[in-house]
Design a protein around this motif. Structure first.
Motif, PDB file in Angstrom:
ATOM      1  N   LEU A 252       0.860  -1.184   0.000  1.00  0.00           N
ATOM      2  CA  LEU A 252       0.000   0.000   0.000  1.00  0.00           C
ATOM      3  C   LEU A 252       0.894   1.231   0.000  1.00  0.00           C
ATOM      4  CD1 LEU A 252      -2.900   1.224   0.320  1.00  0.00           C
ATOM      5  CD2 LEU A 252      -2.448   1.239   2.794  1.00  0.00           C
ATOM      6  N   LEU A 253       0.689   2.118  -0.975  1.00  0.00           N
ATOM      7  CA  LEU A 253       1.449   3.359  -1.061  1.00  0.00           C
ATOM      8  C   LEU A 253       0.630   4.467  -0.427  1.00  0.00           C
ATOM      9  CD1 LEU A 253       2.583   3.092  -4.809  1.00  0.00           C
ATOM     10  CD2 LEU A 253       3.665   2.088  -2.790  1.00  0.00           C
TER      11      LEU A 253
ATOM     12  N   ALA B 260       7.595  14.156  -1.480  1.00  0.00           N
ATOM     13  CA  ALA B 260       8.140  13.078  -0.647  1.00  0.00           C
ATOM     14  C   ALA B 260       7.412  11.764  -0.896  1.00  0.00           C
ATOM     15  CB  ALA B 260       8.040  13.456   0.829  1.00  0.00           C
ATOM     16  N   SER B 261       6.088  11.812  -1.035  1.00  0.00           N
ATOM     17  CA  SER B 261       5.347  10.567  -1.266  1.00  0.00           C
ATOM     18  C   SER B 261       5.550  10.057  -2.686  1.00  0.00           C
ATOM     19  CB  SER B 261       3.862  10.758  -0.960  1.00  0.00           C
ATOM     20  OG  SER B 261       3.303  11.799  -1.723  1.00  0.00           O
ATOM     21  N   ALA B 262       5.771  10.960  -3.643  1.00  0.00           N
ATOM     22  CA  ALA B 262       6.084  10.525  -5.007  1.00  0.00           C
ATOM     23  C   ALA B 262       7.425   9.811  -5.035  1.00  0.00           C
ATOM     24  CB  ALA B 262       6.109  11.723  -5.951  1.00  0.00           C
ATOM     25  N   GLN B 263       8.406  10.352  -4.324  1.00  0.00           N
ATOM     26  CA  GLN B 263       9.719   9.728  -4.250  1.00  0.00           C
ATOM     27  C   GLN B 263       9.632   8.360  -3.586  1.00  0.00           C
ATOM     28  OE1 GLN B 263      12.584   9.922  -5.400  1.00  0.00           O
ATOM     29  NE2 GLN B 263      13.846   8.704  -4.010  1.00  0.00           N
ATOM     30  N   ALA B 264       8.780   8.221  -2.572  1.00  0.00           N
ATOM     31  CA  ALA B 264       8.610   6.933  -1.891  1.00  0.00           C
ATOM     32  C   ALA B 264       8.069   5.880  -2.850  1.00  0.00           C
ATOM     33  CB  ALA B 264       7.687   7.095  -0.690  1.00  0.00           C
ATOM     34  N   ALA B 265       7.074   6.254  -3.629  1.00  0.00           N
ATOM     35  CA  ALA B 265       6.490   5.308  -4.589  1.00  0.00           C
ATOM     36  C   ALA B 265       7.518   4.890  -5.628  1.00  0.00           C
ATOM     37  CB  ALA B 265       5.275   5.943  -5.259  1.00  0.00           C
ATOM     38  N   ARG B 266       8.275   5.849  -6.144  1.00  0.00           N
ATOM     39  CA  ARG B 266       9.301   5.522  -7.153  1.00  0.00           C
ATOM     40  C   ARG B 266      10.387   4.636  -6.565  1.00  0.00           C
ATOM     41  NH1 ARG B 266       8.016  10.698  -9.492  1.00  0.00           N
ATOM     42  NH2 ARG B 266       9.285  11.774  -7.936  1.00  0.00           N
ATOM     43  N   ALA B 267      10.789   4.914  -5.323  1.00  0.00           N
ATOM     44  CA  ALA B 267      11.832   4.110  -4.689  1.00  0.00           C
ATOM     45  C   ALA B 267      11.389   2.665  -4.520  1.00  0.00           C
ATOM     46  CB  ALA B 267      12.202   4.714  -3.331  1.00  0.00           C
ATOM     47  N   ALA B 268      10.153   2.453  -4.078  1.00  0.00           N
ATOM     48  CA  ALA B 268       9.641   1.088  -3.921  1.00  0.00           C
ATOM     49  C   ALA B 268       9.633   0.362  -5.259  1.00  0.00           C
ATOM     50  CB  ALA B 268       8.236   1.126  -3.325  1.00  0.00           C
ATOM     51  N   HIS B 269       9.266   1.065  -6.311  1.00  0.00           N
ATOM     52  CA  HIS B 269       9.251   0.470  -7.650  1.00  0.00           C
ATOM     53  C   HIS B 269      10.664   0.135  -8.116  1.00  0.00           C
ATOM     54  CE1 HIS B 269       8.059  -0.283 -11.770  1.00  0.00           C
ATOM     55  NE2 HIS B 269       8.883   0.652 -12.200  1.00  0.00           N
TER      56      HIS B 269
ATOM     57  N   ILE C 287       0.412   1.671 -10.486  1.00  0.00           N
ATOM     58  CA  ILE C 287      -0.718   1.779  -9.565  1.00  0.00           C
ATOM     59  C   ILE C 287      -1.913   1.075 -10.193  1.00  0.00           C
ATOM     60  CG2 ILE C 287      -2.311   3.342  -8.390  1.00  0.00           C
ATOM     61  CD1 ILE C 287       0.545   3.520  -7.361  1.00  0.00           C
ATOM     62  N   ASP C 288      -2.527   0.143  -9.464  1.00  0.00           N
ATOM     63  CA  ASP C 288      -3.687  -0.556 -10.037  1.00  0.00           C
ATOM     64  C   ASP C 288      -4.977  -0.284  -9.273  1.00  0.00           C
ATOM     65  OD1 ASP C 288      -3.374  -2.043  -7.744  1.00  0.00           O
ATOM     66  OD2 ASP C 288      -3.476  -3.989  -8.733  1.00  0.00           O
ATOM     67  N   GLN C 289      -4.898   0.408  -8.129  1.00  0.00           N
ATOM     68  CA  GLN C 289      -6.114   0.721  -7.376  1.00  0.00           C
ATOM     69  C   GLN C 289      -5.903   1.992  -6.561  1.00  0.00           C
ATOM     70  OE1 GLN C 289      -7.417  -2.387  -4.727  1.00  0.00           O
ATOM     71  NE2 GLN C 289      -9.289  -1.334  -4.153  1.00  0.00           N
ATOM     72  N   ARG C 290      -6.906   2.878  -6.585  1.00  0.00           N
ATOM     73  CA  ARG C 290      -6.864   4.120  -5.825  1.00  0.00           C
ATOM     74  C   ARG C 290      -7.837   4.033  -4.664  1.00  0.00           C
ATOM     75  NH1 ARG C 290      -5.955   4.895 -11.033  1.00  0.00           N
ATOM     76  NH2 ARG C 290      -4.680   6.631 -11.821  1.00  0.00           N
ATOM     77  N   LEU C 291      -7.377   4.325  -3.459  1.00  0.00           N
ATOM     78  CA  LEU C 291      -8.225   4.324  -2.274  1.00  0.00           C
ATOM     79  C   LEU C 291      -8.309   5.752  -1.739  1.00  0.00           C
ATOM     80  CD1 LEU C 291      -6.802   1.185  -0.408  1.00  0.00           C
ATOM     81  CD2 LEU C 291      -8.733   1.284  -1.997  1.00  0.00           C
ATOM     82  N   ILE C 292      -9.509   6.282  -1.613  1.00  0.00           N
ATOM     83  CA  ILE C 292      -9.727   7.607  -1.041  1.00  0.00           C
ATOM     84  C   ILE C 292     -10.424   7.410   0.294  1.00  0.00           C
ATOM     85  CG2 ILE C 292     -10.739   9.895  -1.370  1.00  0.00           C
ATOM     86  CD1 ILE C 292      -8.639   9.204  -3.431  1.00  0.00           C
ATOM     87  N   GLU C 293      -9.760   7.784   1.384  1.00  0.00           N
ATOM     88  CA  GLU C 293     -10.262   7.500   2.725  1.00  0.00           C
ATOM     89  C   GLU C 293     -10.496   8.795   3.493  1.00  0.00           C
ATOM     90  OE1 GLU C 293     -11.504   4.314   5.167  1.00  0.00           O
ATOM     91  OE2 GLU C 293     -10.535   4.174   3.202  1.00  0.00           O
ATOM     92  N   GLU C 294     -11.632   8.867   4.173  1.00  0.00           N
ATOM     93  CA  GLU C 294     -11.954  10.049   4.964  1.00  0.00           C
ATOM     94  C   GLU C 294     -11.292   9.979   6.324  1.00  0.00           C
ATOM     95  OE1 GLU C 294     -15.934  12.144   6.916  1.00  0.00           O
ATOM     96  OE2 GLU C 294     -16.114  10.929   5.081  1.00  0.00           O
TER      97      GLU C 294
ATOM     98  N   PRO D 135       1.522  -6.744 -11.095  1.00  0.00           N
ATOM     99  CA  PRO D 135       0.195  -6.196 -11.414  1.00  0.00           C
ATOM    100  C   PRO D 135       0.012  -4.749 -10.963  1.00  0.00           C
ATOM    101  CG  PRO D 135       0.029  -8.371 -10.413  1.00  0.00           C
ATOM    102  CD  PRO D 135       1.439  -7.914 -10.226  1.00  0.00           C
ATOM    103  N   GLY D 136       0.832  -4.299 -10.024  1.00  0.00           N
ATOM    104  CA  GLY D 136       0.702  -2.945  -9.517  1.00  0.00           C
ATOM    105  C   GLY D 136       0.333  -2.923  -8.042  1.00  0.00           C
TER     106      GLY D 136
END
Length: 293
Positions: free
Chosen positions: A143-144, A151-160, A223-230, A168-169
């Motif tokens: 889960l990203l 900072a969060s974009a860099q985290a996602a790229r680093a994991a990839h 990314i294969d799924q987007r979660l929007i959480e309140e 699958p993503g």
């Protein structure tokens, strides 16, 4: 992955980190280091005795480590301030991932001085993999977490780039807090002026912001799924982890900067303190000038 380092205190809780590190070495066929730092803040005679004991123990276990990973590690026993020295050793060894075990949770002490792990996260220049669970397989349900920051974009790229995301993503989580905006509206125009569908409108805005962020940062390909959480970020993380399988949480360590971060606290710190999944904490490429420690 070009190389990784396991920082261990040789406690029972470090065993899971050892097995995850060894599994990653087998998976990526990369060199690895096992590091133990003896705390310099003790009498010299005690330091010398501890260094000798640790070196003997690690050498006695070398065949086991080699068999576990299919590759013989380099063993390092150093003396210094653990958090600072571990970060320095990752530079000397030129690794691109630091693997550590979960730490003892002592809320009162952590509030005042922070744990070695949390201090390390603030100073490390490489991603840190905090291992909380047994290494039963490759990461299949990461889960990203993103606040749509650099900072969060860099985290996602680093994991990839490290190869920790499945083909699958991965899922990406973005939290939004309609309560904060509603309170501002109420303060300015009275509670009766707040539209009944305010939360729904905020969700649509958050979804649009996430889509724009993924497009701008070119992250959509893994990314294969987007979660929007309140809710607040840490609350949203708790909710998602309760209802969905997550074996690896990926997050940046510096979304907020300066005084704002001091007042609001760090989501990464909170996640490491209480969540029980493995966590990849990724520092930004460059520290913000007004947020150096």
């Amino acid at each position: 992955m070009k190389a990784l380092m396991l920082a261990t205190d040789l406690s029972n809780r470090s065993e899971r980190a050892l097995r995850r590190a060894a599994r990653l070495v087998r998976q990526f066929d990369c060199p690895w280091f096992i590091l133990h730092v003896v705390d310099e803040d003790q009498p010299q005679l005690r330091i010398e005795l501890e260094v000798g004991q640790v070196r003997r123990y690690l050498n006695e276990q070398l065949d086991f480590y080699s068999e576990l990973a299919g590759c013989t590690p380099q063993l390092w026993v150093e003396v210094g301030d653990p958090a600072k020295h571990i970060a320095e050793c990752t530079r000397w060894a030129d690794v691109d991932l630091l693997v550590v075990g979960s730490h003892r949770k002592n809320p009162l002490r952590d509030i005042f001085v922070g744990t070695t792990l949390e201090r390390l996260v603030r100073t490390s220049h490489v991603p840190i993999l905090l291992v909380n669970r047994a290494a039963e397989g490759d990461y299949l349900a990461p889960l990203l977490a993103t606040d749509c920051s650099a900072a969060s974009a860099q985290a996602a790229r680093a994991a990839h780039e490290l190869g920790l995301l499945p083909a699958p993503g991965a899922r990406v989580l973005h939290a939004f807090d309609p309560l904060g905006g509603a309170m501002l509206l109420a303060a300015g125009a009275g509670a009766g002026a707040i539209p009944g569908d305010y939360a729904a409108a905020e969700r649509r805005r958050a979804t649009a912001a996430l889509d724009e962020f993924l497009l701008k940062e070119e992250l959509g390909t893994f990314i294969d799924q987007r979660l929007i959480e309140e809710g607040q970020p840490i609350t949203a993380l708790r909710q998602v982890l309760k209802r969905e399988p997550v074996d690896l949480l990926v997050m940046g360590t510096r979304g907020l900067t300066g005084m704002k971060r001091v007042l609001m606290g760090s989501v990464a710190d909170a996640a490491m303190r209480e969540l029980d999944c493995d966590i990849l904490a990724v520092p930004p490429i460059q520290w913000p000038e007004n947020d150096k420690e």
